[in-house]
Design a protein around this motif. Structure first.
Motif, mmCIF file in Angstrom:
data_model
loop_
_atom_site.group_PDB
_atom_site.id
_atom_site.type_symbol
_atom_site.label_atom_id
_atom_site.label_comp_id
_atom_site.label_asym_id
_atom_site.label_seq_id
_atom_site.Cartn_x
_atom_site.Cartn_y
_atom_site.Cartn_z
ATOM 1 N N ARG A 73 0.820 -1.214 0.000
ATOM 2 C CA ARG A 73 0.000 0.000 0.000
ATOM 3 C C ARG A 73 0.853 1.264 0.000
ATOM 4 O O ARG A 73 0.422 2.318 -0.471
ATOM 5 C CB ARG A 73 -0.926 -0.001 1.208
ATOM 6 C CG ARG A 73 -2.062 -1.003 1.105
ATOM 7 C CD ARG A 73 -2.850 -1.090 2.393
ATOM 8 N NE ARG A 73 -4.012 -1.975 2.256
ATOM 9 C CZ ARG A 73 -4.711 -2.463 3.270
ATOM 10 N NH1 ARG A 73 -4.346 -2.148 4.525
ATOM 11 N NH2 ARG A 73 -5.732 -3.255 3.061
ATOM 12 N N ASN A 74 2.086 1.168 0.521
ATOM 13 C CA ASN A 74 2.998 2.310 0.554
ATOM 14 C C ASN A 74 3.828 2.429 -0.713
ATOM 15 O O ASN A 74 4.733 3.271 -0.791
ATOM 16 C CB ASN A 74 3.925 2.204 1.764
ATOM 17 C CG ASN A 74 3.201 2.451 3.077
ATOM 18 O OD1 ASN A 74 2.211 3.181 3.118
ATOM 19 N ND2 ASN A 74 3.692 1.847 4.155
ATOM 20 N N GLY A 75 3.527 1.593 -1.718
ATOM 21 C CA GLY A 75 4.243 1.668 -2.989
ATOM 22 C C GLY A 75 5.638 1.077 -2.956
ATOM 23 O O GLY A 75 6.518 1.489 -3.720
ATOM 24 N N ALA A 76 5.865 0.095 -2.093
ATOM 25 C CA ALA A 76 7.198 -0.475 -1.903
ATOM 26 C C ALA A 76 7.772 -1.060 -3.185
ATOM 27 O O ALA A 76 7.046 -1.605 -4.030
ATOM 28 C CB ALA A 76 7.140 -1.569 -0.834
ATOM 29 N N ASN A 77 9.094 -0.955 -3.302
ATOM 30 C CA ASN A 77 9.804 -1.711 -4.324
ATOM 31 C C ASN A 77 9.714 -3.202 -4.009
ATOM 32 O O ASN A 77 9.668 -3.596 -2.839
ATOM 33 C CB ASN A 77 11.281 -1.313 -4.373
ATOM 34 C CG ASN A 77 11.495 0.066 -4.946
ATOM 35 O OD1 ASN A 77 10.916 0.427 -5.962
ATOM 36 N ND2 ASN A 77 12.344 0.843 -4.291
ATOM 37 N N ILE A 78 9.725 -4.007 -5.045
ATOM 38 C CA ILE A 78 9.847 -5.462 -4.922
ATOM 39 C C ILE A 78 11.163 -5.841 -5.579
ATOM 40 O O ILE A 78 11.359 -5.588 -6.774
ATOM 41 C CB ILE A 78 8.660 -6.179 -5.593
ATOM 42 C CG1 ILE A 78 7.348 -5.782 -4.913
ATOM 43 C CG2 ILE A 78 8.854 -7.689 -5.562
ATOM 44 C CD1 ILE A 78 6.107 -6.224 -5.663
ATOM 45 N N VAL A 79 12.075 -6.390 -4.806
ATOM 46 C CA VAL A 79 13.412 -6.721 -5.290
ATOM 47 C C VAL A 79 13.564 -8.227 -5.280
ATOM 48 O O VAL A 79 13.351 -8.875 -4.245
ATOM 49 C CB VAL A 79 14.498 -6.046 -4.429
ATOM 50 C CG1 VAL A 79 15.888 -6.433 -4.920
ATOM 51 C CG2 VAL A 79 14.322 -4.530 -4.456
#
Length: 214
Positions: A71-77
């Motif tokens: 929901r906080n727009g996190a990166n996915i690595v």
């Protein structure tokens, strides 16, 4: 966040309903909470393997931390491009999430050749240098060496991920890396044993994205 077509929605609905029936009827039910079970159900849906209901492990706040990060727009690595390819652009667009895999970057390849370490380890270092990891969700489906390195960096305070989904499959240190994650004190979703893989990381991420959009 549903399947795009009516038939697709019905197939997915019926599949999940059948899993709910069979987990109770044939496998003694489950002990997962209402945020964890959607992850397990989608993993079972992806793999056809109910054993994952006995293998998966969540830290206490893992599912909620993952949902909040999305929901906080996190990166996915991730450790492999297969995970990036498998993630739904439509679902990621809901909160502006972006997926990154640096394993094929020329800098990563050059660093790995120079150091003799795996590309997965050097990709982890490059992701940290690029500032991609603080508040991020890390998804590992293939490379135990990357999982060990992310654990080390997080415990050393070099990075601050929101969640590590550690599900590397394989025979050389795969289980050991997952055991290390489960004992690390970090927010995690993982599983016991040799089973795992990129498709399961994708399934877990999609389940979290669906819950985040509710």
């Amino acid at each position: 966040m549903k399947q795009l077509t009516q038939q697709g929605q019905q197939i997915e609905h019926d599949s999940f309903a059948q899993i709910d029936i069979e987990i109770d009827r044939d496998h003694g039910g489950h002990d997962f909470n209402n945020l964890e079970w959607p992850v397990i159900r989608r993993v079972i849906h992806t793999s056809g393997d109910f054993e994952f209901a006995t293998l998966f492990s969540f830290s206490e706040e893992a599912a909620q931390k993952g949902i909040d990060a999305i929901r906080n727009g996190a990166n996915i690595v991730t450790d492999v491009n297969m995970i990036v390819t498998g993630l739904s652009d439509r679902r990621m667009a809901t909160f502006g999430n972006q997926a990154h895999c640096l394993i094929s970057e020329p800098k990563v390849i050059d660093a790995a050749i120079a150091s003799g370490k795996t590309r997965a380890i050097e990709a982890a270092h490059q992701a940290a240098t690029a500032g991609l990891l603080d508040g991020a969700i890390i998804g590992i489906g293939n490379a135990p060496t990357a999982l060990f390195e992310f654990i080390r960096m997080a415990q050393a305070g070099e990075i601050n991920p929101a969640l590590i989904i550690g599900l590397p499959v394989g025979f050389v240190r795969a289980d050991e890396s997952k055991q290390a994650l489960m004992q690390s004190g970090l927010e995690h979703i993982s599983c016991h044993g040799r089973k795992g893989g990129s498709t399961l990381v994708v399934a877990a991420l999609h389940a979290l994205m669906v819950e985040a959009a509710k």
